[in-house]
Design an enzyme around this catalytic site. Structure first.
Site, PDB file in Angstrom:
ATOM      1  N   CYS A 120       0.847  -1.281  -0.048  1.00  0.00           N
ATOM      2  CA  CYS A 120      -0.024   0.122  -0.113  1.00  0.00           C
ATOM      3  C   CYS A 120       0.895   1.176  -0.054  1.00  0.00           C
ATOM      4  O   CYS A 120       0.257   2.248  -0.280  1.00  0.00           O
ATOM      5  CB  CYS A 120      -0.867  -0.043   1.271  1.00  0.00           C
ATOM      6  SG  CYS A 120      -2.132  -1.595   1.167  1.00  0.00           S
ATOM      7  N   HIS A 260      -3.373   6.795   3.620  1.00  0.00           N
ATOM      8  CA  HIS A 260      -3.651   5.735   2.737  1.00  0.00           C
ATOM      9  C   HIS A 260      -5.115   5.461   3.339  1.00  0.00           C
ATOM     10  O   HIS A 260      -5.495   5.440   4.282  1.00  0.00           O
ATOM     11  CB  HIS A 260      -2.767   4.575   3.386  1.00  0.00           C
ATOM     12  CG  HIS A 260      -3.129   3.384   2.846  1.00  0.00           C
ATOM     13  ND1 HIS A 260      -3.564   2.920   1.561  1.00  0.00           N
ATOM     14  CD2 HIS A 260      -3.213   2.224   3.433  1.00  0.00           C
ATOM     15  CE1 HIS A 260      -3.979   1.850   1.594  1.00  0.00           C
ATOM     16  NE2 HIS A 260      -3.631   1.130   2.578  1.00  0.00           N
ATOM     17  N   ASN A 290     -10.066  -0.209   0.366  1.00  0.00           N
ATOM     18  CA  ASN A 290      -8.641  -0.135   0.346  1.00  0.00           C
ATOM     19  C   ASN A 290      -8.009  -0.516  -0.988  1.00  0.00           C
ATOM     20  O   ASN A 290      -8.248  -1.735  -1.430  1.00  0.00           O
ATOM     21  CB  ASN A 290      -7.992  -0.748   1.343  1.00  0.00           C
ATOM     22  CG  ASN A 290      -6.506  -0.905   1.349  1.00  0.00           C
ATOM     23  OD1 ASN A 290      -5.858  -0.437   0.633  1.00  0.00           O
ATOM     24  ND2 ASN A 290      -5.898  -1.458   2.633  1.00  0.00           N
TER      25      ASN A 290
HETATM   26  N1  COA Z   1     -18.684  -9.013   9.129  1.00  0.00           N
HETATM   27  C1  COA Z   1     -18.999  -9.236  10.240  1.00  0.00           C
HETATM   28  N2  COA Z   1     -18.239  -9.616  11.250  1.00  0.00           N
HETATM   29  C2  COA Z   1     -16.942  -9.592  10.998  1.00  0.00           C
HETATM   30  C3  COA Z   1     -16.373  -9.105   9.830  1.00  0.00           C
HETATM   31  C4  COA Z   1     -17.340  -9.029   8.891  1.00  0.00           C
HETATM   32  N3  COA Z   1     -16.798  -8.367   7.710  1.00  0.00           N
HETATM   33  N4  COA Z   1     -15.087  -9.471  10.051  1.00  0.00           N
HETATM   34  C5  COA Z   1     -14.712  -9.735  11.186  1.00  0.00           C
HETATM   35  N5  COA Z   1     -15.880 -10.048  11.924  1.00  0.00           N
HETATM   36  C6  COA Z   1     -16.003 -10.245  13.236  1.00  0.00           C
HETATM   37  C7  COA Z   1     -14.835 -11.136  13.643  1.00  0.00           C
HETATM   38  O1  COA Z   1     -15.005 -12.528  13.448  1.00  0.00           O
HETATM   39  C8  COA Z   1     -15.015 -10.974  15.327  1.00  0.00           C
HETATM   40  O2  COA Z   1     -16.134 -11.854  15.660  1.00  0.00           O
HETATM   41  P1  COA Z   1     -16.090 -12.484  17.236  1.00  0.00           P
HETATM   42  O3  COA Z   1     -15.749 -11.476  18.401  1.00  0.00           O
HETATM   43  O4  COA Z   1     -17.237 -13.422  17.343  1.00  0.00           O
HETATM   44  O5  COA Z   1     -14.649 -13.314  16.919  1.00  0.00           O
HETATM   45  C9  COA Z   1     -15.436  -9.365  15.447  1.00  0.00           C
HETATM   46  O6  COA Z   1     -16.082  -9.282  14.045  1.00  0.00           O
HETATM   47  C10 COA Z   1     -14.675  -8.443  15.890  1.00  0.00           C
HETATM   48  O7  COA Z   1     -13.432  -8.657  15.062  1.00  0.00           O
HETATM   49  P2  COA Z   1     -12.254  -7.820  15.187  1.00  0.00           P
HETATM   50  O8  COA Z   1     -10.971  -8.503  14.415  1.00  0.00           O
HETATM   51  O9  COA Z   1     -12.067  -7.582  16.465  1.00  0.00           O
HETATM   52  O10 COA Z   1     -12.596  -6.351  14.448  1.00  0.00           O
HETATM   53  P3  COA Z   1     -12.038  -5.033  14.553  1.00  0.00           P
HETATM   54  O11 COA Z   1     -12.924  -4.146  15.069  1.00  0.00           O
HETATM   55  O12 COA Z   1     -10.540  -5.252  14.859  1.00  0.00           O
HETATM   56  O13 COA Z   1     -12.056  -4.920  12.848  1.00  0.00           O
HETATM   57  C11 COA Z   1     -10.879  -4.973  10.948  1.00  0.00           C
HETATM   58  C12 COA Z   1     -11.432  -5.677  12.033  1.00  0.00           C
HETATM   59  C13 COA Z   1     -10.072  -5.795   9.768  1.00  0.00           C
HETATM   60  C14 COA Z   1     -11.696  -4.088  10.269  1.00  0.00           C
HETATM   61  C15 COA Z   1      -9.807  -3.885  11.498  1.00  0.00           C
HETATM   62  O14 COA Z   1      -8.862  -4.841  12.351  1.00  0.00           O
HETATM   63  C16 COA Z   1      -8.783  -3.279  10.529  1.00  0.00           C
HETATM   64  O15 COA Z   1      -9.283  -2.535   9.742  1.00  0.00           O
HETATM   65  N6  COA Z   1      -7.572  -3.687  10.497  1.00  0.00           N
HETATM   66  C17 COA Z   1      -6.540  -3.081   9.683  1.00  0.00           C
HETATM   67  C18 COA Z   1      -6.994  -3.561   8.263  1.00  0.00           C
HETATM   68  C19 COA Z   1      -6.013  -2.830   7.262  1.00  0.00           C
HETATM   69  O16 COA Z   1      -6.178  -1.586   7.069  1.00  0.00           O
HETATM   70  N7  COA Z   1      -5.206  -3.579   6.319  1.00  0.00           N
HETATM   71  C20 COA Z   1      -4.603  -2.973   5.325  1.00  0.00           C
HETATM   72  C21 COA Z   1      -3.389  -2.305   5.693  1.00  0.00           C
HETATM   73  S1  COA Z   1      -2.571  -1.496   4.298  1.00  0.00           S
END
Ligand code: COA
Length: 333
Positions: A120, A260, A290
């Site tokens: 990215c 980003h 993204n």
């Molecule tokens: N829809 C519904 N539920 C979802 C889901 C979706 N698309 N994705 C994950 N969940 C669930 C998980 O399974 C988890 O369930 P559980 O509590 O029963 O285990 C719950 O939601 C919370 O998951 P969590 O990973 O704690 O969510 P979060 O608030 O951390 O958000 C991301 C997840 C991926 C959105 C976040 O971590 C993120 O944006 N990370 C950075 C990603 C990024 O920018 N990557 C590229 C960088 S260049």
């Protein structure tokens, strides 16, 4: 650890352009394919829809249209371009480079062409590299592109990743001659100590494609979302501060930030830590998700077209990605 540089004669952006595929994939349609909901995606990421390329559209197709628009906006002849850098993690094929494929299709001369892989952060890394090559005096005019078909490496059964990404391309024409926004300073860095936080395990020389790797879905993007989230906030804050310090500027001097476009909560946390108000951050991730290396040029092009930047205003472009990599660029309009 970081490489910071400031050119004596700044490179300028002569023109910019972007392209996204026509097909819009909204959160509601996505919810019918995988166990998720519009409410979850919007509240956890800020994304409402993303663009998805057709099966017969490759990364070089997206890049081609963005490049044409940048060339048109720069009002130059293609014969003036003597360097092409394509930032991508989704090249048309492992080799030859997407840049070489584009050279032919755009009708460029037999000029230097290569792909740059910094995930990215790739577009901003490419600006840093292009500026250094232009500063050497051996190149005069660079076409720098960030282009991705992220849908081609998505696991459409993995709700933790497939809701986040989209396809698109953005391009800029960079030169030491001419008039346009000035690239004042650059900072690029990486920390390769934890590569599996965000990676595509198979398809390279360590795990060539086999029936086993395909059956185990190892050709798709894998991510530890929570760790990536924390690193993104920390690293983009640090890169912004260091770049400003190296250029004798303060947080108060910043008029705009083009971050980003990964997750609006990452941007909000970064804004809070930098003590820069959210209204100085430009976001279009709600409509694109993204788009990896395309994220910054896509946002920059949209912001320019909206007339966001007034003369003499200062913008920080800052990105973070797999590697882990990071890169930041200062632009004076
Ligand atoms: N829809 C519904 N539920 C979802 C889901 C979706 N698309 N994705 C994950 N969940 C669930 C998980 O399974 C988890 O369930 P559980 O509590 O029963 O285990 C719950 O939601 C919370 O998951 P969590 O990973 O704690 O969510 P979060 O608030 O951390 O958000 C991301 C997840 C991926 C959105 C976040 O971590 C993120 O944006 N990370 C950075 C990603 C990024 O920018 N990557 C590229 C960088 S260049």
């Amino acid at each position: 650890m970081n490489q910071v540089s400031t050119s004596n004669t700044s490179s300028v952006i002569l023109g910019i352009g972007s392209y996204v595929p026509k097909k819009i994939l909204g959160n509601t349609e996505l919810s019918s394919r995988v166990d998720t909901s519009d409410e979850w995606i919007q509240s956890r990421t800020g994304i409402t829809e993303r663009r998805i390329a057709d099966n017969d559209q490759s990364t070089s197709d997206l890049a081609f249209h963005a490049a044409r628009r940048a060339i048109e906006s720069a009002q130059i002849q293609v014969s003036e371009i003597d360097l092409v850098i394509v930032a991508t993690i989704t090249p048309d094929m492992a080799f030859p480079s997407t840049a070489c494929l584009l050279q032919h299709r755009l009708g460029l001369g037999k000029v230097a062409c290569f792909d740059l892989e910094a995930a990215c952060s790739g577009f901003l890394y490419s600006l840093d590299v292009a500026d250094a090559m232009l500063s050497s005096g051996r190149y005069k005019c660079a076409l720098v592109i960030g282009a991705e078909k992220m849908s081609s490496i998505m696991d459409w059964e993995d709700r933790t990743t497939c809701v986040l990404f989209g396809d698109g391309a953005g391009a800029a024409i960079i030169s030491k001659r001419g008039y346009g926004p000035k690239l004042l300073g650059f900072l690029s860095g990486a920390d390769g100590s934890n590569p599996t936080l965000l990676h595509q395990p198979a398809g390279g020389s360590s795990q060539p494609a086999t029936e086993y790797t395909i059956a185990n879905r190892q050709h798709f993007l894998k991510m530890n979302g929570k760790e990536i989230f924390k690193s993104a906030v920390r690293v983009m804050e640090k890169a912004t501060r260091e770049l400003l310090t190296e250029n004798d500027l303060d947080i108060e001097d910043v008029d705009h930030v083009i971050p980003h476009q990964a997750n609006v909560r990452i941007v909000e946390s970064m804004a809070q830590r930098l003590e820069i108000p959210m209204n100085k951050f430009f976001c279009n991730l709600d409509r694109h998700g993204n788009t990896s290396a395309a994220s910054i040029p896509l946002a920059l092009d949209e912001a320019v077209k909206k007339g966001l930047f007034k003369e003499d205003e200062l913008a920080v472009l800052v990105a973070f990605g797999a590697g882990l990599t990071w890169s930041a660029t200062l632009v004076r309009f």
